[in-house]
Motif scaffolding. Structure first.
Motif, PDB file in Angstrom:
ATOM      1  N   LEU A  13      38.497  32.236  22.716  1.00  0.00           N
ATOM      2  CA  LEU A  13      39.302  33.436  22.934  1.00  0.00           C
ATOM      3  C   LEU A  13      39.381  33.777  24.417  1.00  0.00           C
ATOM      4  CD1 LEU A  13      40.870  35.921  22.150  1.00  0.00           C
ATOM      5  CD2 LEU A  13      38.695  37.064  21.597  1.00  0.00           C
ATOM      6  N   ALA A  14      38.243  33.750  25.107  1.00  0.00           N
ATOM      7  CA  ALA A  14      38.249  34.076  26.537  1.00  0.00           C
ATOM      8  C   ALA A  14      39.150  33.120  27.303  1.00  0.00           C
ATOM      9  CB  ALA A  14      36.825  34.035  27.088  1.00  0.00           C
ATOM     10  N   LEU A  15      39.080  31.836  26.977  1.00  0.00           N
ATOM     11  CA  LEU A  15      39.913  30.855  27.668  1.00  0.00           C
ATOM     12  C   LEU A  15      41.396  31.077  27.361  1.00  0.00           C
ATOM     13  CD1 LEU A  15      37.728  27.656  27.182  1.00  0.00           C
ATOM     14  CD2 LEU A  15      38.232  28.794  29.355  1.00  0.00           C
ATOM     15  N   ALA A  16      41.705  31.386  26.099  1.00  0.00           N
ATOM     16  CA  ALA A  16      43.106  31.596  25.726  1.00  0.00           C
ATOM     17  C   ALA A  16      43.698  32.791  26.454  1.00  0.00           C
ATOM     18  CB  ALA A  16      43.223  31.789  24.212  1.00  0.00           C
ATOM     19  N   GLN A  17      42.974  33.908  26.467  1.00  0.00           N
ATOM     20  CA  GLN A  17      43.534  35.093  27.107  1.00  0.00           C
ATOM     21  C   GLN A  17      43.544  34.959  28.630  1.00  0.00           C
ATOM     22  OE1 GLN A  17      41.023  38.028  25.283  1.00  0.00           O
ATOM     23  NE2 GLN A  17      39.520  38.056  26.930  1.00  0.00           N
ATOM     24  N   THR A  18      42.547  34.247  29.182  1.00  0.00           N
ATOM     25  CA  THR A  18      42.521  34.052  30.623  1.00  0.00           C
ATOM     26  C   THR A  18      43.626  33.110  31.073  1.00  0.00           C
ATOM     27  OG1 THR A  18      40.140  34.467  30.710  1.00  0.00           O
ATOM     28  CG2 THR A  18      41.113  33.331  32.590  1.00  0.00           C
ATOM     29  N   GLU A  19      43.874  32.060  30.297  1.00  0.00           N
ATOM     30  CA  GLU A  19      44.956  31.134  30.640  1.00  0.00           C
ATOM     31  C   GLU A  19      46.297  31.854  30.677  1.00  0.00           C
ATOM     32  OE1 GLU A  19      44.634  28.071  27.730  1.00  0.00           O
ATOM     33  OE2 GLU A  19      42.987  27.040  28.749  1.00  0.00           O
ATOM     34  N   GLN A  20      46.522  32.738  29.701  1.00  0.00           N
ATOM     35  CA  GLN A  20      47.790  33.463  29.649  1.00  0.00           C
ATOM     36  C   GLN A  20      47.966  34.347  30.871  1.00  0.00           C
ATOM     37  OE1 GLN A  20      47.832  35.561  25.884  1.00  0.00           O
ATOM     38  NE2 GLN A  20      47.637  33.683  24.702  1.00  0.00           N
ATOM     39  N   ILE A  21      46.941  35.114  31.199  1.00  0.00           N
ATOM     40  CA  ILE A  21      47.080  36.055  32.308  1.00  0.00           C
ATOM     41  C   ILE A  21      46.995  35.332  33.645  1.00  0.00           C
ATOM     42  CG2 ILE A  21      44.670  36.744  32.702  1.00  0.00           C
ATOM     43  CD1 ILE A  21      47.808  38.995  32.463  1.00  0.00           C
ATOM     44  N   VAL A  65      38.699  36.103  41.315  1.00  0.00           N
ATOM     45  CA  VAL A  65      39.017  37.173  40.377  1.00  0.00           C
ATOM     46  C   VAL A  65      38.399  36.801  39.041  1.00  0.00           C
ATOM     47  CG1 VAL A  65      41.245  36.070  39.847  1.00  0.00           C
ATOM     48  CG2 VAL A  65      40.912  38.490  39.291  1.00  0.00           C
ATOM     49  N   ILE A  66      37.971  37.790  38.271  1.00  0.00           N
ATOM     50  CA  ILE A  66      37.417  37.517  36.944  1.00  0.00           C
ATOM     51  C   ILE A  66      38.189  38.315  35.900  1.00  0.00           C
ATOM     52  CG2 ILE A  66      35.109  36.819  37.658  1.00  0.00           C
ATOM     53  CD1 ILE A  66      34.128  39.645  37.280  1.00  0.00           C
ATOM     54  N   VAL A  67      38.223  37.788  34.693  1.00  0.00           N
ATOM     55  CA  VAL A  67      38.980  38.412  33.609  1.00  0.00           C
ATOM     56  C   VAL A  67      38.010  38.865  32.520  1.00  0.00           C
ATOM     57  CG1 VAL A  67      40.785  38.091  31.867  1.00  0.00           C
ATOM     58  CG2 VAL A  67      40.994  36.970  34.102  1.00  0.00           C
ATOM     59  N   HIS A  68      38.104  40.151  32.168  1.00  0.00           N
ATOM     60  CA  HIS A  68      37.277  40.724  31.115  1.00  0.00           C
ATOM     61  C   HIS A  68      38.169  41.227  29.979  1.00  0.00           C
ATOM     62  CE1 HIS A  68      33.871  41.198  33.974  1.00  0.00           C
ATOM     63  NE2 HIS A  68      34.729  41.746  34.800  1.00  0.00           N
ATOM     64  N   SER A  69      37.629  41.222  28.754  1.00  0.00           N
ATOM     65  CA  SER A  69      38.158  42.102  27.725  1.00  0.00           C
ATOM     66  C   SER A  69      37.681  43.493  28.103  1.00  0.00           C
ATOM     67  CB  SER A  69      37.621  41.719  26.336  1.00  0.00           C
ATOM     68  OG  SER A  69      38.183  40.498  25.907  1.00  0.00           O
ATOM     69  N   LEU A  70      38.607  44.422  28.290  1.00  0.00           N
ATOM     70  CA  LEU A  70      38.235  45.717  28.853  1.00  0.00           C
ATOM     71  C   LEU A  70      37.229  46.454  27.985  1.00  0.00           C
ATOM     72  CD1 LEU A  70      38.649  47.620  31.219  1.00  0.00           C
ATOM     73  CD2 LEU A  70      40.574  48.626  30.011  1.00  0.00           C
ATOM     74  N   LEU A 102      42.779  37.636  17.472  1.00  0.00           N
ATOM     75  CA  LEU A 102      43.426  36.717  16.536  1.00  0.00           C
ATOM     76  C   LEU A 102      44.846  36.393  16.984  1.00  0.00           C
ATOM     77  CD1 LEU A 102      42.178  38.107  13.104  1.00  0.00           C
ATOM     78  CD2 LEU A 102      41.541  35.964  14.188  1.00  0.00           C
ATOM     79  N   ASP A 103      45.552  37.392  17.488  1.00  0.00           N
ATOM     80  CA  ASP A 103      46.919  37.157  17.951  1.00  0.00           C
ATOM     81  C   ASP A 103      46.939  36.184  19.123  1.00  0.00           C
ATOM     82  OD1 ASP A 103      47.823  38.916  16.025  1.00  0.00           O
ATOM     83  OD2 ASP A 103      48.072  40.595  17.406  1.00  0.00           O
ATOM     84  N   ARG A 104      46.014  36.367  20.060  1.00  0.00           N
ATOM     85  CA  ARG A 104      45.993  35.490  21.242  1.00  0.00           C
ATOM     86  C   ARG A 104      45.619  34.058  20.894  1.00  0.00           C
ATOM     87  NH1 ARG A 104      43.114  40.366  24.386  1.00  0.00           N
ATOM     88  NH2 ARG A 104      44.929  41.214  25.481  1.00  0.00           N
ATOM     89  N   GLY A 110      42.087  45.657  23.192  1.00  0.00           N
ATOM     90  CA  GLY A 110      43.402  45.043  23.320  1.00  0.00           C
ATOM     91  C   GLY A 110      43.859  44.859  24.750  1.00  0.00           C
ATOM     92  N   ALA A 111      43.127  45.443  25.713  1.00  0.00           N
ATOM     93  CA  ALA A 111      43.511  45.339  27.125  1.00  0.00           C
ATOM     94  C   ALA A 111      42.576  44.388  27.869  1.00  0.00           C
ATOM     95  CB  ALA A 111      43.479  46.714  27.792  1.00  0.00           C
ATOM     96  N   LEU A 112      43.098  43.788  28.917  1.00  0.00           N
ATOM     97  CA  LEU A 112      42.317  42.936  29.807  1.00  0.00           C
ATOM     98  C   LEU A 112      42.165  43.625  31.151  1.00  0.00           C
ATOM     99  CD1 LEU A 112      44.020  39.473  29.130  1.00  0.00           C
ATOM    100  CD2 LEU A 112      41.956  40.393  28.056  1.00  0.00           C
ATOM    101  N   ALA A 113      41.074  43.329  31.838  1.00  0.00           N
ATOM    102  CA  ALA A 113      40.846  43.864  33.189  1.00  0.00           C
ATOM    103  C   ALA A 113      40.587  42.701  34.130  1.00  0.00           C
ATOM    104  CB  ALA A 113      39.661  44.822  33.191  1.00  0.00           C
ATOM    105  N   LEU A 114      41.267  42.701  35.265  1.00  0.00           N
ATOM    106  CA  LEU A 114      41.054  41.702  36.301  1.00  0.00           C
ATOM    107  C   LEU A 114      40.266  42.359  37.428  1.00  0.00           C
ATOM    108  CD1 LEU A 114      43.528  40.638  34.642  1.00  0.00           C
ATOM    109  CD2 LEU A 114      44.208  39.442  36.729  1.00  0.00           C
ATOM    110  N   GLU A 115      39.044  41.892  37.624  1.00  0.00           N
ATOM    111  CA  GLU A 115      38.150  42.492  38.603  1.00  0.00           C
ATOM    112  C   GLU A 115      38.087  41.619  39.852  1.00  0.00           C
ATOM    113  OE1 GLU A 115      34.211  45.227  37.979  1.00  0.00           O
ATOM    114  OE2 GLU A 115      34.164  43.230  37.085  1.00  0.00           O
ATOM    115  N   VAL A 116      38.061  42.261  41.016  1.00  0.00           N
ATOM    116  CA  VAL A 116      38.031  41.552  42.287  1.00  0.00           C
ATOM    117  C   VAL A 116      36.997  42.212  43.203  1.00  0.00           C
ATOM    118  CG1 VAL A 116      40.426  40.759  42.182  1.00  0.00           C
ATOM    119  CG2 VAL A 116      39.903  42.991  43.198  1.00  0.00           C
ATOM    120  N   ARG A 117      36.693  41.535  44.301  1.00  0.00           N
ATOM    121  CA  ARG A 117      35.785  42.115  45.283  1.00  0.00           C
ATOM    122  C   ARG A 117      36.478  43.269  46.010  1.00  0.00           C
ATOM    123  NH1 ARG A 117      34.854  36.648  45.466  1.00  0.00           N
ATOM    124  NH2 ARG A 117      36.453  36.323  47.060  1.00  0.00           N
ATOM    125  N   GLU A 118      35.712  44.316  46.274  1.00  0.00           N
ATOM    126  CA  GLU A 118      36.264  45.469  46.981  1.00  0.00           C
ATOM    127  C   GLU A 118      36.687  45.081  48.392  1.00  0.00           C
ATOM    128  OE1 GLU A 118      35.206  50.216  47.132  1.00  0.00           O
ATOM    129  OE2 GLU A 118      33.576  48.742  47.016  1.00  0.00           O
TER     130      GLU A 118
END
Length: 316
Positions: free
Chosen positions: A14-22, A74-79, A172-174, A197-205
């Motif tokens: 799931l993490a790979l699928a949603q990260t690949e999309q974004i 950058v890193i991708v989280h499920s919010l 499941l949708d992703r 249902g939301a993703l967060a992209l976190e970066v260094r300040e």
């Protein structure tokens, strides 16, 4: 690869699928190639219940360490897995448009929550869902130890000894597994976790000022969705205001409609025997991102004040 954005992600399907999309969307917006970097987290390797590990924040820590170390850009989280407290040195650079925020039932024989027989076994690792099941169907037997990736959890339905499990619709949708859903719960009747249902992209300040850093900043700005950021900000502000963790039995659902921002938040007793709910709305001064965020903070504070006055601390 100086002209590549390195995107950190967990290694689950799931993490790979949603990260690949974004990541593809980020790369297009930034005009650069992207490279996925898989990071193993404590939440991925431990079989213990999430609550005993300190909540779903265990999925975020290793990713954040990799980002701070400069291993990724950058890193991708499920919010919904991200703690509400600010993390030193990091900021949320973008929150893309939200997917379906609802919970779903995956049951044998096409059953729904209302048609599951008395004594049916339902699996979930979420205290909130355990509480909601106790409130809606106290006759069911709830297995709170459900863990593992989506395929592992789904394999427990039927031959695995469970009659049904509850999952997030977005996952499941992703993964293209929406056909397994036997019921999608209404958010009005079954609110979900703040940020679900939301993703967060976190970066260094401290942003890099080179060409990649500038392109990354532009890409993040392009994929950030102001309405989604406002609604999840309202939901997560409830969680923060109640001083509840990611795995607490708290549900929140916000939406923007007809120029107003609406928020409903609920706090459950662990056994589902009681629930407190607060619903509020605010009118943003405009549709500008800052005005939406101001309305989100306002409406969340009113909901928190009402819930605390009603005894939310003692309930949860």
């Amino acid at each position: 690869m100086a002209d590549t954005i390195r995107v950190g992600t967990r290694g689950s399907a799931l993490a790979l699928a949603q990260t690949e999309q974004i990541a593809k969307a980020l790369g297009r917006a930034a005009g650069l190639e992207v490279e996925l970097v898989t990071v193993t987290t404590q939440g991925d390797t431990s079989t213990a219940a999430l609550a005993s590990l300190g909540g779903t924040g265990v999925f975020a820590s290793a990713l954040r360490e990799a980002l701070l170390a400069g291993d990724v850009d950058v890193i991708v989280h499920s919010l919904k897995d991200l703690p509400t407290a600010a993390y030193p040195g990091l900021v949320i650079g973008a929150i893309p448009r939200r997917a379906d925020a609802r919970d779903v039932l995956v049951a044998r024989d096409g059953l729904t929550l209302d048609t599951l027989p008395e004594g049916a076994r339902v699996g979930t690792g979420s205290p909130r869902r355990v509480s909601q099941l106790g409130a809606r169907r106290p006759d069911l037997v709830v297995d709170p130890g459900l863990r593992g990736n989506i395929d592992t959890r789904m394999s427990k339905v039927g031959a695995g000894g469970l009659d049904a499990i509850i999952l997030a619709a977005a996952g499941l949708d992703r993964l293209g597994r929406a056909d397994a859903v036997t019921e999608r719960f209404s958010l009005s009747d079954w609110p979900t976790a703040p940020g679900q249902g939301a993703l967060a992209l976190e970066v260094r300040e401290e942003r890099a000022s080179d060409a990649v850093g500038r392109a990354l900043a532009a890409g993040l700005g392009a994929i950030d969705h102001a309405t989604t950021r406002a609604t999840v900000t309202a939901e997560r502000a409830v969680l923060a205001g109640l001083e509840a963790g990611c795995a607490a039995p708290v549900a929140a659902s916000a939406m923007v409609d007809d120029g107003m921002l609406f928020l409903t938040a609920s706090v459950y007793a662990l056994d589902g025997s009681a629930v407190l709910t607060a619903s509020h709305a605010a009118v943003p001064d405009s549709t500008a991102a800052l005005d939406l965020l101001a309305a989100a903070e306002e409406v969340a504070q009113r909901a928190v004040d009402e819930l605390l006055a009603a005894g939310a601390k003692e309930l949860a």
